[in-house]
Design an enzyme around this catalytic site. Structure first.
Site, PDB file in Angstrom:
ATOM      1  N   GLY A  46       0.835  -1.193   0.000  1.00  0.00           N
ATOM      2  CA  GLY A  46       0.000   0.000   0.000  1.00  0.00           C
ATOM      3  C   GLY A  46       0.868   1.240   0.000  1.00  0.00           C
ATOM      4  O   GLY A  46       2.054   1.182   0.340  1.00  0.00           O
ATOM      5  N   GLN A  51       2.810  10.046   1.772  1.00  0.00           N
ATOM      6  CA  GLN A  51       4.148   9.435   1.797  1.00  0.00           C
ATOM      7  C   GLN A  51       5.011   9.893   0.621  1.00  0.00           C
ATOM      8  O   GLN A  51       6.230   9.770   0.664  1.00  0.00           O
ATOM      9  CB  GLN A  51       4.053   7.902   1.763  1.00  0.00           C
ATOM     10  CG  GLN A  51       3.443   7.299   3.021  1.00  0.00           C
ATOM     11  CD  GLN A  51       3.366   5.791   2.918  1.00  0.00           C
ATOM     12  OE1 GLN A  51       2.423   5.257   2.335  1.00  0.00           O
ATOM     13  NE2 GLN A  51       4.355   5.103   3.448  1.00  0.00           N
ATOM     14  N   CYS A  91       6.227  -0.306   7.443  1.00  0.00           N
ATOM     15  CA  CYS A  91       5.830   0.897   6.706  1.00  0.00           C
ATOM     16  C   CYS A  91       6.998   1.335   5.842  1.00  0.00           C
ATOM     17  O   CYS A  91       8.145   1.365   6.306  1.00  0.00           O
ATOM     18  CB  CYS A  91       5.450   2.013   7.678  1.00  0.00           C
ATOM     19  SG  CYS A  91       4.952   3.535   6.848  1.00  0.00           S
ATOM     20  N   LEU A  92       6.706   1.666   4.589  1.00  0.00           N
ATOM     21  CA  LEU A  92       7.764   2.111   3.678  1.00  0.00           C
ATOM     22  C   LEU A  92       8.405   3.409   4.156  1.00  0.00           C
ATOM     23  O   LEU A  92       9.530   3.714   3.777  1.00  0.00           O
ATOM     24  CB  LEU A  92       7.195   2.301   2.263  1.00  0.00           C
ATOM     25  CG  LEU A  92       6.683   1.008   1.599  1.00  0.00           C
ATOM     26  CD1 LEU A  92       5.973   1.317   0.296  1.00  0.00           C
ATOM     27  CD2 LEU A  92       7.835   0.031   1.374  1.00  0.00           C
ATOM     28  N   HIS A 133      -4.036   1.259   8.037  1.00  0.00           N
ATOM     29  CA  HIS A 133      -2.672   1.807   8.076  1.00  0.00           C
ATOM     30  C   HIS A 133      -2.549   2.995   7.111  1.00  0.00           C
ATOM     31  O   HIS A 133      -2.020   4.045   7.470  1.00  0.00           O
ATOM     32  CB  HIS A 133      -1.687   0.681   7.706  1.00  0.00           C
ATOM     33  CG  HIS A 133      -0.263   1.089   7.537  1.00  0.00           C
ATOM     34  ND1 HIS A 133       0.726   0.673   8.401  1.00  0.00           N
ATOM     35  CD2 HIS A 133       0.340   1.857   6.592  1.00  0.00           C
ATOM     36  CE1 HIS A 133       1.886   1.194   7.996  1.00  0.00           C
ATOM     37  NE2 HIS A 133       1.677   1.907   6.905  1.00  0.00           N
ATOM     38  N   GLU A 134      -3.076   2.826   5.886  1.00  0.00           N
ATOM     39  CA  GLU A 134      -3.000   3.906   4.886  1.00  0.00           C
ATOM     40  C   GLU A 134      -3.856   5.096   5.308  1.00  0.00           C
ATOM     41  O   GLU A 134      -3.464   6.247   5.122  1.00  0.00           O
ATOM     42  CB  GLU A 134      -3.445   3.418   3.499  1.00  0.00           C
ATOM     43  CG  GLU A 134      -2.727   2.212   2.930  1.00  0.00           C
ATOM     44  CD  GLU A 134      -1.223   2.302   2.994  1.00  0.00           C
ATOM     45  OE1 GLU A 134      -0.693   3.422   3.037  1.00  0.00           O
ATOM     46  OE2 GLU A 134      -0.570   1.248   3.029  1.00  0.00           O
ATOM     47  N   HIS A 137      -2.113   7.359   7.580  1.00  0.00           N
ATOM     48  CA  HIS A 137      -1.193   8.281   6.888  1.00  0.00           C
ATOM     49  C   HIS A 137      -1.918   9.572   6.478  1.00  0.00           C
ATOM     50  O   HIS A 137      -1.337  10.650   6.507  1.00  0.00           O
ATOM     51  CB  HIS A 137      -0.610   7.634   5.627  1.00  0.00           C
ATOM     52  CG  HIS A 137       0.558   6.715   5.869  1.00  0.00           C
ATOM     53  ND1 HIS A 137       1.738   7.133   6.442  1.00  0.00           N
ATOM     54  CD2 HIS A 137       0.733   5.396   5.592  1.00  0.00           C
ATOM     55  CE1 HIS A 137       2.594   6.116   6.502  1.00  0.00           C
ATOM     56  NE2 HIS A 137       1.999   5.043   6.002  1.00  0.00           N
TER      57      HIS A 137
HETATM   58  O1  GNR Z   1       4.095  -2.640   2.500  1.00  0.00           O
HETATM   59  C1  GNR Z   1       3.478  -2.525   3.567  1.00  0.00           C
HETATM   60  N1  GNR Z   1       3.177  -3.651   4.278  1.00  0.00           N
HETATM   61  C2  GNR Z   1       2.343  -3.652   5.378  1.00  0.00           C
HETATM   62  C3  GNR Z   1       2.323  -4.796   6.182  1.00  0.00           C
HETATM   63  C4  GNR Z   1       1.510  -4.856   7.279  1.00  0.00           C
HETATM   64  C5  GNR Z   1       0.696  -3.800   7.588  1.00  0.00           C
HETATM   65  C6  GNR Z   1       0.696  -2.647   6.825  1.00  0.00           C
HETATM   66  C7  GNR Z   1       1.518  -2.568   5.714  1.00  0.00           C
HETATM   67  S1  GNR Z   1       1.506  -1.133   4.735  1.00  0.00           S
HETATM   68  C8  GNR Z   1       3.127  -1.188   4.043  1.00  0.00           C
HETATM   69  C9  GNR Z   1       3.289  -0.120   2.993  1.00  0.00           C
HETATM   70  C10 GNR Z   1       3.132   1.250   3.609  1.00  0.00           C
HETATM   71  O2  GNR Z   1       3.936   1.761   4.338  1.00  0.00           O
HETATM   72  N2  GNR Z   1       2.011   1.879   3.378  1.00  0.00           N
HETATM   73  O3  GNR Z   1       1.781   3.075   3.949  1.00  0.00           O
HETATM   74 NI    NI Z   2       2.946   3.140   5.768  1.00  0.00          NI
END
Ligand code: GNR
Ligand code: NI
Length: 177
Positions: A46, A51, A91-92, A133-134, A137
């Site tokens: 995601g 980001q 998270c990236l 999670h997104e 952000h």
């Molecule tokens: O790549 C991602 N893997 C992930 C794994 C478990 C829970 C959430 C994520 S999101 C993350 C990519 C990212 O940072 N999206 O904002």
């Molecule tokens: Ni993230």
């Protein structure tokens, strides 16, 4: 298509509240294409617009094994949530760290698609966790905010050190300094 730079914690631009899109325009569709390329390349499941330094309520996702189920959510809104669960998240924008976070296991979300058409989605498991999670952000929130102050500050210090070393590698530093 262009690969975009992903901002990393503790960059203050990750903390801005993103604004809703009044309508989906051509340049947003270009951004969506670039975000997919950036996400698949990373690789990640995601990516939220903040980001990549675009403070708007837009996110892309693909939790499939074959990268063949791209999903775009614009102005997403959670209508219902059920049963809490815990998942290990990364998270990236916080590269290299994975920690347990409590989220709803199942959610119903309403959003606009890449053409601006409203749709509803029932999600569970990784997809549900990823959407939450997104969406964090979009509100300037990161998964490290759910950790203890101690863990969060350790992660921040290590990432700050890595970022310093990237901008000024040891080999380019004068031995006299
Ligand atoms: O790549 C991602 N893997 C992930 C794994 C478990 C829970 C959430 C994520 S999101 C993350 C990519 C990212 O940072 N999206 O904002
Ligand atoms: Ni993230």
């Amino acid at each position: 298509m262009t690969r975009l730079t992903i901002l990393e914690y503790p960059d203050p631009r990750l903390r801005r509240m993103a604004v809703p899109l009044a309508r989906v325009e051509k340049h947003h569709q270009q951004l969506i294409d670039d975000m997919f390329e950036t996400m698949y390349d990373a690789p990640g499941v995601g990516l939220a617009a903040p980001q990549v330094d675009a403070p708007i309520r837009l996110l892309v996702m693909d939790v499939s094994d074959n990268n063949d189920q791209p999903l775009v959510l614009i102005n997403p809104d959670i209508l219902a949530r059920s049963t809490p669960g815990t998942m290990r998240e990364g998270c990236l924008s916080v590269p290299g760290y994975f920690e347990e976070v409590d989220r709803s296991h199942e959610i119903t979300v309403r959003a606009l698609d890449r053409l601006g058409k409203p749709f509803e989605l029932q999600a569970e498991g990784l997809l549900a966790v990823c959407i939450q999670h997104e969406m964090d952000h979009l509100d300037g929130k990161l998964f490290v905010d759910y950790l203890t102050e101690l863990k969060r500050s350790r992660i921040r210090k290590k990432l700050e050190k890595e970022q310093r070393q990237r901008s000024q590698p040891k080999s380019s530093r004068s031995p006299a300094l």
